[in-house]
Structure formats: structure tokens, C-alpha cells
Design an enzyme around this catalytic site. Structure first.
Site, PDB file in Angstrom:
ATOM      1  N   CYS A  56       1.280   4.436   6.458  1.00  0.00           N
ATOM      2  CA  CYS A  56       2.359   3.942   5.589  1.00  0.00           C
ATOM      3  C   CYS A  56       1.969   4.119   4.125  1.00  0.00           C
ATOM      4  O   CYS A  56       1.075   3.438   3.622  1.00  0.00           O
ATOM      5  CB  CYS A  56       2.636   2.479   5.935  1.00  0.00           C
ATOM      6  SG  CYS A  56       3.493   1.537   4.681  1.00  0.00           S
ATOM      7  N   CYS A 103       2.238   1.094   1.821  1.00  0.00           N
ATOM      8  CA  CYS A 103       1.196   0.094   2.125  1.00  0.00           C
ATOM      9  C   CYS A 103      -0.080   0.418   1.345  1.00  0.00           C
ATOM     10  O   CYS A 103      -0.741  -0.463   0.797  1.00  0.00           O
ATOM     11  CB  CYS A 103       0.862   0.087   3.615  1.00  0.00           C
ATOM     12  SG  CYS A 103       2.247  -0.379   4.664  1.00  0.00           S
TER      13      CYS A 103
END
Lengths: 108, 319
Positions: A33, A36
Site C-alpha cells: 500500500c 501506507c
């Protein structure tokens, strides 16, 4: 309380949250991700600067899918602030540091 | 906080901004890149490629490369030549006098955070949402702005993807790795996507198409339970039971802070002339923020190079 970001897992999750005197901000994240990864340094900064008010922890949703499911995490990054083991506030999506601090501060 | 005037500030850090930084740094302009702040849309450090997976059409990578990895390489290359990159988002900019003034954080602060003799704008574009009731509330609860971030959570779910372009096809194909079914909802009866992406989507057994259809309503209390589709030809409505909704219907340029200061077209894209020049001398634009046609990583990078060369020549002429 020690500064830095703690790593949580399915086995340590409940006990860590229940036994913490401070609120714990848990970052639900995964390796794949991009957003993230972008907020990881921000969380480290918050851990360093506000370690006396809040503990910062990370939970990898790939390795711990049952915990992610239990809290209905359907988008990452999701940050959930736990107080005495219960979810108190939730931030979905990556945010800048200022906005993130603004959203969690009222709950600390 | 510094009141030193920078020679060149680059606002935005996608392929355009970082390519401009590589060229400007090598030309000893000591560029400062204000790369933006994290978000789960394309308006974030690294830009649109941060929410993609495999990039297969960037020259020099015959086996493909992951979007975020490619952007990390761009950044490292810019930093290698002395570019200063900072994770800050411009909240206000004043282009009415030189040096130009830029604020990060409080836009009402009396003193700007930075001053610059020349500015390159490469703030990109962000995806357009459907703007339907319930959509914002359900972001993170079935409605997603980032297929690569959230696809994982839709294992064995039924999903709708809205759009007919390359990014809609890419998201739909990516989501077939997880989903039980993917329905592509498109307002026309043919796709706008490139031939290769069309062929892949049309050949995929997990993907079905809802042609000539738009999403009319989003349903769900707490989490998404379905969408209502409307046939644009017959006006007929039907329910589609999906627990995931991914929207890829186009982009809007990130130009809010420049409104009224630079010439823009009706869509808010910055108008450039003779390469990368805007209608304000000393201000240059590159990448998706000024590109209504190509919108590729490689064209953004190319236009970033042009902006750096234009800025360098303009700065030289001022001395």
C-alpha cells in the site's frame, strides 16, 4: 513510555490494548500500500513527539486479517485510536501530519 | 521558516515535478520541491503513480516496474543532484509580484513560508468522484478511491467499477484477483481505453459490462450494500448488489490555489504556451495539471524536462 512505533500481531493485540495506560493509535497497513508507506514517517514523528500522550502501533493486515476483519477495516491505511481496549476514533486514508494530529488530538 | 529567496521552487512531485527537479538541479538552480502531503488519492507525494501497481509502458523497464518504486527512483535521482524535497503542501501562493510567495500551513500567516524567483507547477490532477449522496460517508466502507490499496479487502465480494478509460480497466483487472465478480459500469456502448486494455478486460471471465449505464444512487447504511444503475438510453433503473465501488471516471486538475492568478481552460487546466510558459512570466507548468490529452507518466516527465529548461533560460535572461 518508550518512544517509537510498536509492532502488533494477532497474539499481542488484545493484551497490549487492554493493558495500556495510554491511548493506542493502531495503523492498519500492508507492504503493498503506497499511501501506507507515505504516512509511516509521520507516525514515527508523532510517536517521538507525543509519546507521553499516545502510543503508536502498527498491525499488518496481510499477516493479521482476522483483527482487520474484526474492526471492519476495508481500506488502508486506517488508523484506529483505542482507549482501554475500545475503539474511540477512526481515520481512514492517508493524511498529512497536521490534519492527522488535529483529528486525533481531541480524543487524547 | 526561511525568508531566503529560492531560485526555483517546484510545486508537486510526480513524474513531471521530479524530472524538472533532476534537470534544474543539474543546471545548478538548487531547486526546492514541495512534494505535497500524504493522501489516498493521486494528490500526494509521488503523484498518480503512487496508487497504481505495475507500470508496463515506461521506457527503460522491459519487465515493468511498480508505480511507487518508479517514483522512489525519480526522487532519488533528483536528490542525487542536490534537490531539496520537503513533504509540505502549498496552502496559498501569490504570483502577482516577484519574487513569488508561497505559504505552507496557515494560509493567513502574514509572512510567506518561501519566496522564489521562478516557480514550476506540477500539481497533477485528482480523480473525480460521483458526487452522489452517501458516497463520502462510505469511503473506506465499500467506496474506494484506491483499488491497489483496498482490493485485498474485497476477496470474494461483488464489485462495480465505474468508467471506460485505461484507469477503469486497470482497476477492474486488478480487482479480478480478489473479487467474485467485477461489473464495469460505463455510460457509452464502447470503451475509451487503449486497445490492449480493452482486449484484456473484454477477455476476462470475471468482468461483465453494464453498457450505457450510470450510477444513479449509492445504497448502504454503515457499509455499501448496492448501487442503482440507470440506463441512459431507456432511463430504466436496476439494482446491482455490490459491496465494493471503485470510481475511475476522469480527473480534475489540482489548480484551486492558482485560480484567478493564471490562465486556465474551462476544466481548470493551466494553459501553457511555447513549451511550458504560463501567462505569468517566471511561472511554468508541466504534467497532468496542463495536459488534457496524453496524461502519461512519460509525457509528464517530458514536459517536466521542458519546464526546467524553460525556467533555466528565463532565469538566465533576468540576470
Amino acid at each position: 513510555m518508550a518512544n517509537g512505533v510498536e509492532i502488533l500481531s494477532t497474539s499481542s493485540f488484545d493484551e497490549t490494548l487492554a493493558s495500556s495506560d495510554l491511548p493506542v493509535l493502531v495503523d492498519f497497513w500492508a507492504e503493498w500500500c503506497g499511501p501506507c508507506k507515505a504516512i509511516a514517517p509521520i507516525l514515527e514523528e508523532i510517536a517521538d513527539e507525543q509519546g507521553d500522550r499516545v502510543r503508536i502501533a502498527k498491525l499488518n493486515v496481510d499477516d493479521n486479517p482476522d483483527i482487520a476483519r474484526r474492526f471492519d477495516v476495508m481500506s488502508i491505511p486506517t488508523l484506529i485510536l483505542f482507549k482501554e481496549g475500545s475503539p474511540e476514533a477512526r481515520v481512514v486514508g492517508a493524511k498529512g501530519k497536521g490534519q492527522l494530529v488535529e483529528e486525533i488530538s481531541p480524543h487524547l | 521558516m526561511t525568508n531566503d529567496t529560492h531560485k526555483l521552487i517546484i510545486v508537486g512531485s510526480g513524474p513531471a515535478g521530479l524530472t524538472a527537479a533532476i534537470y534544474a538541479a543539474r543546471a545548478s538552480l538548487d531547486p526546492l520541491v514541495l512534494e505535497g502531503e500524504p493522501s489516498s488519492t493521486t494528490d500526494q507525494p509521488g503523484g498518480a503513480l503512487m496508487t497504481t501497481t505495475e507500470v508496463e509502458n515506461y521506457p527503460g523497464f522491459p519487465d515493468g516496474i511498480m508505480g511507487p518504486d518508479l517514483m522512489l527512483r525519480f526522487k532519488e535521482q533528483a536528490q542525487r543532484f542536490g534537490t531539496d524535497v520537503t513533504m509540505e503542501k502549498v496552502s496559498r501562493i501569490d504570483l502577482s509580484a516577484r519574487p513569488f510567495r508561497l505559504w505552507v500551513g496557515d494560509p493567513d500567516a502574514a509572512e510567506p513560508t518561501y519566496r522564489a524567483e521562478a516557480v514550476i507547477i506540477s500539481t497533477g490532477a485528482r480523480p473525480v468522484m460521483l458526487e452522489l449522496p452517501g458516497e463520502q460517508e462510505l469511503v473506506g466502507h465499500g467506496v474506494s478511491t484506491c483499488a491497489t490499496c483496498d482490493g485485498f479487502f474485497f476477496r470474494d465480494h461483488d464489485i462495480a467499477v465505474v468508467g471506460g478509460g485505461d484507469s477503469a480497466m486497470e482497476e477492474a483487472l486488478f480487482l479480478t484477483k480478489f473479487a467474485r465478480s467485477v461489473t464495469i459500469v460505463h455510460r457509452r456502448d464502447e470503451l475509451r481505453a487503449s486497445k490492449i486494455m480493452q482486449e484484456r478486460a473484454l477477455a476476462n471471465d470475471t468482468i461483465t459490462f453494464a453498457w450505457n449505464s450510470v450510477v444513479d444512487a449509492i445504497e448502504g447504511d454503515g457499509s455499501l450494500s448496492g448501487v442503482r444503475l440507470r440506463d441512459v438510453q431507456t432511463d430504466e433503473k436496476r439494482d446491482l448488489d455490490v459491496t465494493g465501488l471503485f470510481v475511475a471516471i476522469g480527473h480534475r486538475p489540482n489548480t484551486d490555489i492558482f485560480k484567478g492568478q493564471l490562465a486556465m481552460d474551462d476544466g481548470g487546466y493551466i494553459v501553457v504556451d511555447s513549451g511550458s510558459r504560463t501567462d505569468v512570466e517566471g511561472v511554468f507548468a508541466c504534467g497532468d495539471v496542463q495536459d488534457t490529452v496524453y496524461r502519461q507518466a512519460i509525457t509528464a516527465a517530458g514536459s517536466g524536462c521542458m519546464a526546467a529548461i524553460d525556467a533555466e533560460r528565463w532565469l538566465e535572461a533576468q540576470d
